[in-house]
Design a protein around this motif. Sequence first.
Motif, PDB file in Angstrom:
ATOM      1  N   ILE A  15       6.124  -9.589  -6.603  1.00 27.63           N
ATOM      2  CA  ILE A  15       5.607  -8.245  -6.349  1.00 27.63           C
ATOM      3  C   ILE A  15       4.843  -8.226  -5.029  1.00 27.63           C
ATOM      4  CG2 ILE A  15       3.927  -6.531  -7.166  1.00 27.63           C
ATOM      5  CD1 ILE A  15       4.871  -7.174 -10.015  1.00 27.63           C
ATOM      6  N   LEU A  16       4.058  -9.273  -4.790  1.00 22.40           N
ATOM      7  CA  LEU A  16       3.334  -9.355  -3.516  1.00 22.40           C
ATOM      8  C   LEU A  16       4.325  -9.447  -2.338  1.00 22.40           C
ATOM      9  CD1 LEU A  16       0.301 -11.708  -4.315  1.00 22.40           C
ATOM     10  CD2 LEU A  16       0.253  -9.288  -3.740  1.00 22.40           C
ATOM     11  N   PHE A  17       5.378 -10.229  -2.591  1.00 23.49           N
ATOM     12  CA  PHE A  17       6.400 -10.341  -1.544  1.00 23.49           C
ATOM     13  C   PHE A  17       7.047  -8.987  -1.266  1.00 23.49           C
ATOM     14  CE2 PHE A  17      10.835 -11.080  -0.307  1.00 23.49           C
ATOM     15  CZ  PHE A  17      10.623 -11.710   0.916  1.00 23.49           C
ATOM     16  N   ILE A  18       7.378  -8.258  -2.299  1.00 21.41           N
ATOM     17  CA  ILE A  18       7.973  -6.927  -2.142  1.00 21.41           C
ATOM     18  C   ILE A  18       6.983  -5.997  -1.462  1.00 21.41           C
ATOM     19  CG2 ILE A  18       8.766  -4.900  -3.427  1.00 21.41           C
ATOM     20  CD1 ILE A  18      10.120  -6.797  -5.358  1.00 21.41           C
ATOM     21  N   TRP A  19       5.744  -6.056  -1.898  1.00 23.48           N
ATOM     22  CA  TRP A  19       4.735  -5.194  -1.259  1.00 23.48           C
ATOM     23  C   TRP A  19       4.585  -5.554   0.217  1.00 23.48           C
ATOM     24  CZ3 TRP A  19       0.056  -6.564   1.006  1.00 23.48           C
ATOM     25  CH2 TRP A  19      -0.764  -5.497   1.397  1.00 23.48           C
TER      26      TRP A  19
END
Length: 156
Positions: A15-19
Amino acid sequence: MNLNATILGQMISFILFIWFCMKYIWPKIILIIEDRQKMIVQEFSNIEKQKENLKIMYNESKKIINQSKKEAINIIKQANQEKVIILEKAILSAMKKKKQVLLQAQSEIKIQEIQLKKKLTNEISTLVSIMTKKILVQFINQKNQKYDIENMIKNL
């Protein structure tokens, strides 16, 4: 399904990567894509303009070609007319030259004829004078003989 801390950590990191991607990478990619789209659209519009320019240039070239063909036809017509005029002038000058040559030849022939007539009359006159001389001499000789004979007869 077993939810443990590893999966939870992977989910949070994903999720952090996507964000992170959505926040920092995605806008740049979108900008690049939009710029590329604008450039492609501009290239297409340039191509359309070039096509229109080509059509205009093609039409102008057709007009120029047609105009040059007409000019060439006119030049050929003028050349033919000048050819006819030059031929007529050449024929006329040739005819004049022919007349001059004929007149010159006729005058030369007349001069030669007159010279020959003079020569013949001179020859004939000399022949006639020689003949008359001979005839006169013969006649005189005959008369002298007659006189001689008559004188001889008288003297006898």
